[in-house]
Every structure is written in structure tokens, then in C-alpha cells.
Design an enzyme around this catalytic site. Structure first.
Site, short mmCIF file in Angstrom:
data_model
loop_
_atom_site.label_atom_id
_atom_site.label_comp_id
_atom_site.label_asym_id
_atom_site.label_seq_id
_atom_site.Cartn_x
_atom_site.Cartn_y
_atom_site.Cartn_z
CB CYS A 229 -14.81 50.33 19.87
SG CYS A 229 -14.04 49.43 21.23
CG HIS B 222 -18.83 50.64 20.49
ND1 HIS B 222 -18.71 49.26 20.52
CD2 HIS B 222 -17.96 51.12 21.41
CE1 HIS B 222 -17.80 48.93 21.41
NE2 HIS B 222 -17.33 50.04 21.97
CG ASN C 268 -16.74 47.28 24.48
OD1 ASN C 268 -16.63 46.93 23.30
ND2 ASN C 268 -16.21 48.41 24.93
#
Length: 327
Positions: A114, A254, A284
Site C-alpha cells: 500500500c 492511502h 482499499n
């Protein structure tokens, strides 16, 4: 402080057509829309049905060329950040290079989960340093739906598929500039977030191991890591750049979890005003999350030339990467 030329010429984003709302997940596992939204802020996610990561990234690359007015042969580097490639080899970046005909571009992938897109920014920044102006495509792309156990509500509700990217150049094209960066890896905590264990099935293996394709996450450990390390990293880059929190127009974080972002915002500024989010729409998307959000903000004219942006990615590794730049 002398800032280095680091210009974003164009942004782009792409998500698959198939949308999976929370209500659909309630037919697949024991959960509810209220439970998911309360804990994550996610209402839906996009998932692939036939496309692969290279397909998503190729679409973004084509958009970037169109929006920047560049030809594929103008590109010197292609960097793709992903933890969900089509193959072990070739790299997704090489597939994109071939698909768009960027015959002179050097291509490489970055896997920092990520944090991948922000790690990619640092890689591209270094690649573009030199005597002559260079141009690069940086793309974050993921098909995380292939790594999800769709009966495990602790992870299945979180992830989505998509890609986003930017064209970066060291030429004096705009007022863009690199200001400061901070990168950290805590490998001793890597076991708290894993996916895609290849297994060991060689006839010579002394201890054969099964393939473990799906996400495994210690949610509490990852949450605590994020709410502690992201504010610390952001403060370090602000100090490097001799900036106050109020000097940053937007914090592009993020999109891991709405609650994480709210905690970070409360720690740094006491308000969500500088912390845009789109996790409700996309979930996500790992390395794709920051460029997807950046593209939304640019195309909707929220972000304007000259704005100071702090981008921060955090996740598997465990890793964290933060960069401040002027758009």
C-alpha cells in the site's frame, strides 16, 4: 531551500465497471452494510471480472499520454507499483510498455504494497535527476479481488481493484517541485499483513509448504502502526521542508480505512478539512489509492497548480512512505 523540478504533467485513473455494494457482500458472509460502514467507511468497491492488473495499468497509461499530449516514444521510464501482478515475470511495467509502444522506455515494477505509489515517486524522482530532462509514467495498479477470501469478512470488505497514475518530468514544464520525503520499513512486523504466499512444492523441498493466496491481517496491529507512524512520518517531512501543517493544501493519504484517516487528521490538524477521501467509493486499492484520489481532485479542479501536497502510503512490509511536493 532549493526545490528540485518535479512536475506532474497529467493524472489519470481507471476502475473496473463491476461494482460490488456492501449489500451484495451480506449475501456472501455474515455482515451488514452498517457494520462495514461503521468500521471502515466503505460503501462499495470495484472488482475485475476478466481484466488483469496490466489491463488496468495500460488504460491509465493511454489516458496519461492523451492528457499530456505526449507520444509513447517520448517516455523514458515506466514504473508500476503493484502487489498483484499478472505474472512473476514479465513485470506489469514491461507489459504496459509493450502495450502502448513506448519502445525507448525502461520499465520496472515496485512492490511496497500500500506504500507502493509513494515509493514509486521516490524511485522516479531519482531516475529523473540528471543533466537532461526526462519523462516518466508512474502507475499504481491492483486487482486485489484475486487475493481476497470472499468468506472472510475481516478482509473481504476492505479491498477493491483499480489503477491510477501520473506523468512526471524534470523539465521546466510547470511550477512543480520535490520538497521532502521520508521512507521507513519495519520488516520485523511484516507478518501482520501478508498475501499471496507462493508455497514450496519442489520435489527437492525438505519442508513442502502450501500455497496461501489470500490476505491475512492482524487488523489491530496494522491500525496501531498506521495511527502512530503516519503522523510521525508527516511531521518529519514537514520539518525537512521547513513547513507548517497549514502550509500543506491537501494530505493525500492511502485510503486504507476511514477511521485511520480520521485519527491521523485529528492528530495532525484536528480537522478533516485538508484530508480528502474516496474510500467510500473504491475501498482499499493499495498502490492505486493515492493516484486515484489525486486524479479525482485534479479533474474536479479541487487541486490547482501551485498547491502543496503531502502524499503518504502505509501498509504491508510493514512500510511507510511520505513525500511533499508542489503540484
Amino acid at each position: 531551500m532549493k526545490f528540485e523540478n518535479f512536475n506532474i504533467l497529467a493524472t489519470a485513473g481507471y476502475t473496473p465497471e463491476r461494482v460490488v455494494p456492501n449489500s451484495e457482500l451480506t449475501t456472501m458472509m455474515t455482515t451488514s452494510d452498517e457494520w462495514i460502514v461503521q468500521r471502515t467507511g466503505i460503501h462499495q468497491r470495484h472488482v475485475v471480472t476478466a481484466e488483469r492488473t496490466s489491463d488496468l495499468c495500460t488504460r491509465v497509461a493511454q489516458q496519461l499520454l492523451q492528457r499530456s499530449g505526449l507520444q509513447a516514444t517520448d517516455i523514458d521510464y515506466i514504473v508500476v507499483a503493484t502487489m498483484s501482478p499478472d505474472y512473476q515475470t514479465p513485470a506489469v511495467s514491461a507489459q504496459v510498455q509493450g502495450n502502448i509502444g513506448a519502445t525507448k522506455a525502461v520499465a520496472l515494477d515496485v512492490n511496497a504494497a500500500c506504500s507502493g505509489f509513494v515509493y514509486g515517486l521516490q524511485v522516479v524522482h531519482r531516475l529523473l535527476m540528471g543533466d537532461s530532462p526526462k519523462t516518466a509514467l508512474l502507475i499504481g495498479g491492483e486487482t486485489l479481488s484475486r487475493l481476497v477470501d470472499w468468506q472472510d469478512r475481516s478482509t473481504a470488505v476492505l479491498f477493491g481493484d483499480g489503477a491510477g497514475g501520473v506523468v512526471l518530468t524534470s523539465a521546466l514544464a510547470q511550477d512543480g517541485a520535490f520538497i521532502a520525503a521520508d521512507y521507513r520499513t519495519m520488516g520485523e512486523q511484516g507478518r501482520y499483513l501478508t498475501a499471496g504466499a507462493n508455497g514450496v512444492d519442489s520435489p527437492f523441498a525438505s519442508d513442502p509448504q502450501p500455497v496461501l493466496p489470500f490476505f491475512k491481517m492482524n487488523g489491530r496491529r496494522v491500525y496501531n502502526f498506521a495511527i502512530k507512524q503516519v503522523p510521525a512520518s508527516l511531521r518529519r517531512v514537514l520539518d525537512q521542508g521547513h513547513l507548517a501543517v497549514t502550509d500543506v493544501d491537501y494530505f493525500i493519504l492511502h485510503q486504507a480505512n476511514q477511521r485511520i484517516i480520521e485519527r491521523i487528521a485529528e492528530d495532525l490538524t484536528g480537522s478533516m478539512a485538508q484530508f480528502p477521501v474516496n474510500i467510500g467509493q473504491y475501498g482499499n486499492t493499495a498502490a492505486a489509492s493515492e493516484p486515484l484520489l489525486l486524479n479525482q481532485l485534479v479533474t474536479s479542479h479541487v487541486i490547482k497548480r501551485g498547491d502543496v501536497l503531502a502524499l503518504s502510503g502505509f501498509g504491508g512490509g510493514l512500510t511507510i512512505g511520505t513525500m511533499i511536493l508542489r503540484y
